[in-house]
Scaffold this active site. Structure first.
Site, short mmCIF file in Angstrom:
data_model
loop_
_atom_site.label_atom_id
_atom_site.label_comp_id
_atom_site.label_asym_id
_atom_site.label_seq_id
_atom_site.Cartn_x
_atom_site.Cartn_y
_atom_site.Cartn_z
N HIS A 137 0.80 -1.22 0.00
CA HIS A 137 0.00 0.00 0.00
C HIS A 137 0.84 1.28 0.00
CE1 HIS A 137 -3.61 -2.25 0.08
NE2 HIS A 137 -3.67 -2.51 1.37
N HIS A 154 -9.54 2.39 0.83
CA HIS A 154 -9.45 1.21 1.69
C HIS A 154 -10.49 1.26 2.82
CE1 HIS A 154 -7.61 -2.17 3.73
NE2 HIS A 154 -6.66 -2.25 2.81
N ALA A 155 -11.74 1.61 2.48
CA ALA A 155 -12.79 1.67 3.51
C ALA A 155 -13.12 0.27 4.01
CB ALA A 155 -14.04 2.32 2.93
N GLU A 170 -11.59 -3.23 -2.49
CA GLU A 170 -10.67 -2.21 -2.99
C GLU A 170 -10.55 -2.35 -4.50
OE1 GLU A 170 -7.07 -3.12 -0.58
OE2 GLU A 170 -8.56 -4.13 0.64
#
Ligand code: GLA
Length: 348
Positions: free
Chosen positions: A111, A181-182, A314
């Site tokens: 990430h 990225h919830a 995602e």
């Protein structure tokens, strides 16, 4: 598309150690759906859904204050960029030059490393029913070449859609593959996601090596615990999924959004109160079932996180594309513009 009514332009959320102020935005539409957005990390920090039985369910994990977001190690609603997910060996070679990236998960780059766009204070402005965030990722950030100027706008419509529009330009050739990225729990997060019904418009996923890095191969989901094509409860086969789901599904080019041909339906999630559909122009979606959520960390209202409390979907290019020539290309050159659109629609 009808516009949402903007209830709160902005409020002060906190002060960074640098002394800079961080604003929080709230958008509210005519149906009472509300979202909160932060200038720091361009976080989507809350989605409050007014449900028929009365009351409101906040369907996102997050934190109560800025310190929670500054300490966040799980990407809890932030933008991920420059490059989402894992890059094997934390390096890639482009035009004969090898770029060494931050190794922030063992030998792997995850990430976007330590200096990802989730660690930046974005500038912001309100434009109708959208908040537009912008940032500059400096040349060399986390080891990547080129200065990247990125924009991300969040739009809330009266059709109960949240639209994420990403765009970015670079001063040197580099990979770009951004996502959000919830962590969702459509029941509010007090219980696991096992009773959420998930449908994925995908018949295969990218196979992983021992470090969870795509190795260039694909696996058909048919006959495996990974098959969500017909829709099933997330909990049904999770015990046979190696501690939970955490793979990149390849999106079938099947159902288009009624108002936009570019957007394909990739996932639907249903509970008794709320359903959610995700459309995207990207080729992949990481379905992650919150396997590493850790009770030693506290979320909203000081409540500890727990394993399988929430899921992420995602939307992205395939992870590790920079090292897998057969995957769709994620390299952007100066003069080109990277774009990504994802739309999340709620029914309640
Ligand atoms: C992604 C990855 C997971 C995990 C989370 C963050 O979804 O695929 O393996 O690293 O992010 O905790």
């Amino acid at each position: 598309m009808a516009e949402s009514k903007l209830v709160a332009q902005s409020s002060k959320f906190g002060i960074l150690p640098t002394g800079e102020q961080v604003l929080k935005y709230t958008l509210r539409n005519s149906n009472g759906l509300e979202i909160d957005l932060l200038e720091y990390g361009a976080y989507l920090s809350a989605i409050r859904v007014p449900v028929k039985k009365g009351g409101v369910i906040d369907v996102l994990l997050g934190y109560d204050d800025l310190q929670g977001y500054l300490d966040d190690k799980i990407y809890c609603g932030c933008v991920v960029g420059r490059v989402a997910n894992r890059i094997g060996g934390a390096k890639f070679t482009l035009d004969g030059h090898t770029y060494n990236l931050d190794k922030n998960r063992g030998e792997v780059h995850l990430h976007a490393g330590y200096s990802g766009m989730n660690t930046l204070l974005w500038s912001s402005k309100v434009n109708g029913n959208s908040v537009q965030f912008s940032c500059v990722s400096p040349d060399g950030a986390s080891g990547y070449p080129g200065e990247v100027r990125a924009d991300l706008s969040y739009t809330l419509t009266n059709d109960n859609e949240i639209v994420l529009d990403y765009s970015a330009n670079t001063s040197k050739k580099c990979p770009l593959n951004m996502t959000n990225h919830a962590y969702f729990n459509l029941q509010g997060g007090t219980e696991t996601i096992y009773t959420h019904k998930l449908t994925l418009n995908s018949s295969k996923y990218t196979a992983l090596d021992n470090n969870l890095v795509p190795n260039g191969e694909f696996i058909e989901v048919s006959g495996t615990p990974y098959d969500f094509t017909a829709g099933k409860l997330i909990g049904q086969d999770i015990a046979s999924s190696n501690g939970g789901y955490d793979v990149n599904y390849c999106i079938n080019d099947k159902v288009k959004h009624s108002k936009c041909d570019q957007l394909k339906l990739c996932a639907e999630v249903e509970t008794s109160e709320i359903s959610m559909s995700i459309f995207t122009d990207q080729v992949g979606v990481q379905f992650y079932s919150g396997n590493f959520l850790d009770p030693s960390k506290l979320g909203k209202k000081g409540v500890p996180f727990f394993k399988h409390q929430a899921f992420c979907l995602e939307t992205q290019g395939y992870p590790n594309s920079v090292n897998q020539p057969a995957f769709p290309d994620t390299i952007v050159s100066p003069g080109q513009t990277y774009t990504h659109a994802t739309l999340i629609q709620f029914k309640f």
